[in-house]
Design an enzyme around this catalytic site. Structure first.
Site, short mmCIF file in Angstrom:
data_model
loop_
_atom_site.label_atom_id
_atom_site.label_comp_id
_atom_site.label_asym_id
_atom_site.label_seq_id
_atom_site.Cartn_x
_atom_site.Cartn_y
_atom_site.Cartn_z
N GLU A 48 -65.34 -75.13 6.16
CA GLU A 48 -65.12 -74.55 4.83
C GLU A 48 -64.10 -73.42 4.89
OE1 GLU A 48 -65.90 -75.74 2.05
OE2 GLU A 48 -67.28 -77.29 2.73
N TYR A 127 -68.83 -69.18 -2.82
CA TYR A 127 -68.50 -70.59 -2.61
C TYR A 127 -68.94 -71.07 -1.22
CZ TYR A 127 -66.00 -74.51 -0.89
OH TYR A 127 -65.73 -75.68 -0.26
N ASP A 145 -65.27 -74.49 -6.28
CA ASP A 145 -63.99 -74.16 -5.65
C ASP A 145 -62.88 -74.64 -6.58
OD1 ASP A 145 -63.92 -76.91 -5.41
OD2 ASP A 145 -63.37 -76.94 -3.28
#
Ligand code: SF4
Length: 357
Positions: A48, A127, A145
């Site tokens: 991520e 996020y 996102d």
């Protein structure tokens, strides 16, 4: 569903039907990616952070190298920050590498399982917390996102700047509503379906509405101009700056450079470089820059200028060969020699561009 041009009103499309369509689509269309095959908390964290503002194809070799060199979070925590930055070099946005390392040190024994706890760790925003909690731990945590922003803005035809406080609140609420309506679908799969659909179907230009399982309830598709959403965010102006860099190569084929002390490129190597004013001649400014570091140089050939865009700054950098160096460089900081032939690790993208020039 209505698709008026100025909708900020409550959602009308059925969230359970949307979640169901997303789940079915994801099961058939999810790309096989290494972090999906074995979604441990560490691998999800790593992927991520790497994927923020970076394409999947670019991330793949970096991800493979990181997990090979540091198979666990504890291994990464035990590494030096400089080693992590060197391995990250070329991926850009280096604050992510520093945050990754800080986070690993803060949670070396294991990442906590909830988004609320994860968000307390250095470098983990809402996020990333939502991604790790839902994908690795199965918590019904929402996330938004850039891809999800675009998809949900279009689906609901919302005329709100997704980066505004109001817009963010509405999008996170919508993502949370989908999580609560997902039925038997796993929380992580719902979130990945949203992101994957935004990345591969509801793309910024020419969204593939004809293959989209949400085309039926989608307000943007019904309008005939889906690209109109999301409402454009007013971007901060990009400042134009100038600089000059000198490349001095030793007889042994090594570059005289220095490690950047702080800022965006902190910890990485680069050739000696100065920032200059709009009307300043780059050559004399660079000579003066070397002199300020205790070195007397004569500049050689000027190479093509290098242009590099930082987040809010666009640098045009004149590049010179340093043909002669009088005196010996001080061996201690700020000078260190760095080998760059055949080993580009630890060099920023800007430094690589300068060397290529
Ligand atoms: S129908 Fe088109 S605009 Fe709407 S969500 Fe699907 S791809 Fe995006």
């Amino acid at each position: 569903m209505t698709c008026g041009k100025n909708r900020t009103d409550p959602i009308e499309a059925d969230p359970a039907a949307i979640a169901d369509a997303l789940g079915t689509w994801y099961a058939a269309n999810a790309r096989a990616l290494p972090w999906r095959a074995d979604p441990t908390p560490y691998r999800v964290l790593l992927s991520e952070l790497m994927l923020q503002q970076t394409r999947v194809e670019t991330v793949l070799p970096y991800f493979a190298r990181f997990v090979r060199r540091w198979p666990t979070l504890a291994d990464l925590a035990a590494a030096d920050e400089v080693e992590v930055l060197e391995e990250w070099a070329g991926l850009g946005y280096y604050s992510r590498a520093r945050n990754l390392h800080r986070c690993a040190r803060a949670a070396a024994r294991g990442l906590p399982p909830t988004a609320a706890e994860l968000a307390l760790l250095p470098g983990i925003g809402p996020y990333t917390a939502g991604a790790i909690a839902s994908i690795a731990f199965g918590e019904a945590a929402a996330l938004v996102d850039g891809n999800v922003e675009r998809l949900l803005s279009r689906l609901d035809g919302r005329d709100l700047d997704p980066r505004s406080k109001e817009g963010k609140r509405a999008l996170w609420a919508r993502a949370g509503e989908l999580q609560r309506s997902r039925g038997a679908l796993r929380p992580g799969d719902l979130n990945q379906a949203l992101m994957e659909m935004g990345a591969t179907v509801c793309v910024p230009r020419k969204p593939r509405c004809h293959t989209c399982p949400l085309a039926g309830p989608c307000a943007a598709r019904a309008s005939g101009t889906p690209e109109r959403w999301p409402t454009p965010t007013r971007k901060a102006p990009v400042a134009a700056i100038r600089g000059a860099a000198g490349v001095f190569e030793t007889a042994a084929g090594r570059l005289l450079g220095r490690r950047v002390a702080g800022g965006l490129l902190g910890g990485l190597w680069e050739p000696i470089r100065v920032e200059i004013g709009e009307l300043t001649e780059p050559g004399p400014a660079l000579v003066a820059g070397f002199a300020a570091l205790g070195l007397t140089v004569r500049l050689g050939t000027r190479r093509p200028d290098v242009v590099h865009v930082f987040t809010h700054r666009r640098l045009t950098c004149a590049v010179f060969e340093v043909a002669q160096l009088v005196g010996e460089p001080v061996p201690a900081p700020p000078y260190e020699e760095v080998a760059f032939r055949g080993d580009l690790r630890g060099l920023s993208t800007l430094a690589r561009k300068i060397l290529e020039a």
